[in-house]
Write an enzyme that holds these catalytic residues in place. Sequence first.
Site, short mmCIF file in Angstrom:
data_model
loop_
_atom_site.label_atom_id
_atom_site.label_comp_id
_atom_site.label_asym_id
_atom_site.label_seq_id
_atom_site.Cartn_x
_atom_site.Cartn_y
_atom_site.Cartn_z
N GLN A 121 0.96 -1.19 -0.03
CA GLN A 121 -0.05 -0.08 0.06
C GLN A 121 0.93 1.17 0.02
O GLN A 121 1.69 1.37 0.97
CB GLN A 121 -0.79 0.04 1.33
CG GLN A 121 -1.83 0.97 1.35
CD GLN A 121 -2.79 1.15 2.61
OE1 GLN A 121 -2.16 1.47 3.59
NE2 GLN A 121 -3.90 0.71 2.40
N SER A 124 0.29 6.59 2.83
CA SER A 124 1.08 7.60 3.62
C SER A 124 2.24 8.32 2.88
O SER A 124 2.95 7.42 2.21
CB SER A 124 1.27 6.79 4.74
OG SER A 124 0.15 6.74 5.79
N GLU A 239 -11.01 -1.51 6.23
CA GLU A 239 -9.94 -1.92 6.93
C GLU A 239 -10.50 -1.63 8.70
O GLU A 239 -10.06 -2.57 9.44
CB GLU A 239 -8.82 -0.73 6.99
CG GLU A 239 -7.60 -0.96 8.01
CD GLU A 239 -6.49 0.07 7.80
OE1 GLU A 239 -6.45 0.81 7.23
OE2 GLU A 239 -5.25 -0.68 8.03
#
Lengths: 377, 297
Positions: A121, A124, A239
């Site tokens: 992923q 961020s 999530e």
Amino acid sequence: MDLSYTPEEEEFRARLREWLTKALPTLPAKPSPDDWPGRRAYDLGWQRMLYDAGYAAVHWDAAPTLRLIFLEETERAGAPYVGANFVGLLHAGPTIAAEGTPAQRARWLPPILRGEQVWCQGFSEPDAGSDLASLRTRARRDGDAYVVTGSKIWTSHAEVADWCELLVRTDPDAPRHRGITWLAMPMDADGITVRPLRTLAGSAEFAEVFLDEVRVPVANRVGEENDGWRVTMVTLSFERGTAFVGEVVACRRVLGELAREARGNGRWDDPALRRRLGRLDAEFRALWRLTQWNVSEAEASGGVPGVGGSVFKLRYSHARQELYDTAAEILGPGALDLDRPWVLDRLSSLSYTIAAGTSQIQRGIVAERILGLPRGR
Amino acid sequence: MNVRFRLTDDQRALRAGVRELLARCFGREALRAAVGAPGRLDRTLWRILGEAGFFALRLPEADGGVGLGLPEAVLAFEEAGRALLPGPLVATHLAAGGVPGAAHGETVVVAVDGELAEWLDAADVVRGDASGAVPLRSVDPLTPLHRLPGPGIPDPAAGGPDPVAVLLTAAEQLGTAGRVCELAVEHARTREQFGRPIGAFQAVQHLCADLLVRTETARAAVYAAAVTAGPADIAAARLLADEAAVRGARDCLQVHGGMGFTWEADVHLHLKRAWVRAQRAGGGAQGEELLAAVLAG
């Protein structure tokens, strides 16, 4: 209010239990935490076993109650965790299933289900953590490709991933939520540098990913250009939904182990410690019921976990830290010995009030989206 | 497909019905009137509750009851907690079918609970040994209390407090927790300082969020315990509900600022009642030790 299961669900549970009894002894030895290729092979191998037995898609298309039973039973039996399959099965996969074209679904979903490809992923960034929408990794259109430059952080399994679900800024002039696009980036593309990031627990759990003019085909875009924020929210609600079911079961098991340890080393004679364990038992009983409640709500609302996940996460992340702090009280000086059980778990538990939205961010979500308080800053 | 762990339509209707009844016969005016006349149990209200089936809720229909179960009783007691309904509700409910007149609100039944007895002077029937009871100046204007000389736990021969009483207390605490959460949010939305509602400030938002988290976690535990009726589930539910009510009322008071410290605001009534209920048998150390014993196997 009903806590019983239908005959079909009980049959699902019985079949799963029977399969686990036979399947788990055939697993290879567990790789060491630092052996990334070994972990990848082990986790993908487990997913392949699930696929062959017909359980691969349980996170996606099974009713929430069946998913709950699956997570409960696999945890009880000591089956492997999703591990390297986490992003594929619980983030990127559900997003592609919900927002991808038929061609994209056909291209990316089967390899995830069959345990052939690992996703990581890229959300961020060093300067975009809690404030994810401020992300600055830039994607410039060049013919049939986006040219991506920037950096990502907290990327688990980046070293061994085949694909990265990547959020990039495609329109720097638009309001910040409206200029973001969701891309599937092949991790073998030119211009990608992965640097492992050591956590306070000593493990290289995460990585930083540096992107220098990486070309990602426009065909790899899921959703419309500049619609990536909405696409992402689909992922994040997954999530915060049922992702912690197995962990609650595991915490209740640890609690029993802590009681046995305390009885063995004499700490049990301290009423303050007994009361602390009793209260933790109440806490995890309640969290299990809250999970069942949320799953029932999700089932009634068509399967998509709602904002109630924030309530659960706030309480659970705190309870998990309290669990391992109590373990430390039982261990006494042994709590400083990294080779004792629960000591590393205590260190990892520190991430729970930070990862996937800090407790402070979660409280903001609860206050504004559930309680309807005015937007603050 | 199962009904699942959610309220059924009938349960929602029951909850709405009880809320409506209590709003009608024990609204804010009645509440404040009761605060002004401490120690007086409203027998008319008691009979209205009896006629509505509040006490006979779990009594079989063949015995003149409503014939519902523990989950429904929990929902009714949650509403009673929300409304700050005074009186020995749990003891009278538990006496329905056993003590003549209790089921229909003609008899007020009080039970000795540990070192305390609530509403002793209003009792027609006292369950347990109340000899040597001394009145104390109760912190809660809506719950007169007597102190008993005896030791703590009621009926130790029977293995501690009646789990149903423990659970119904938890349900009342859940009602308080939900209500103080609403009161805090209402106040945070409307009270303005520094040119905006105080609910726009993160410090206040986070207090409110924690109020909701504690309430909803306790709700799941209380409702589940109503379904399973297991003593460990009930002990857990009680611990969570006590915490949600007491800490919730404290945080609600804090959100109200200076207003929260006044006699006029209702916040203190919720806090004081939550303190009284938290003293009843089955909470605190008792519940924690019960669960620890289960853990140790």
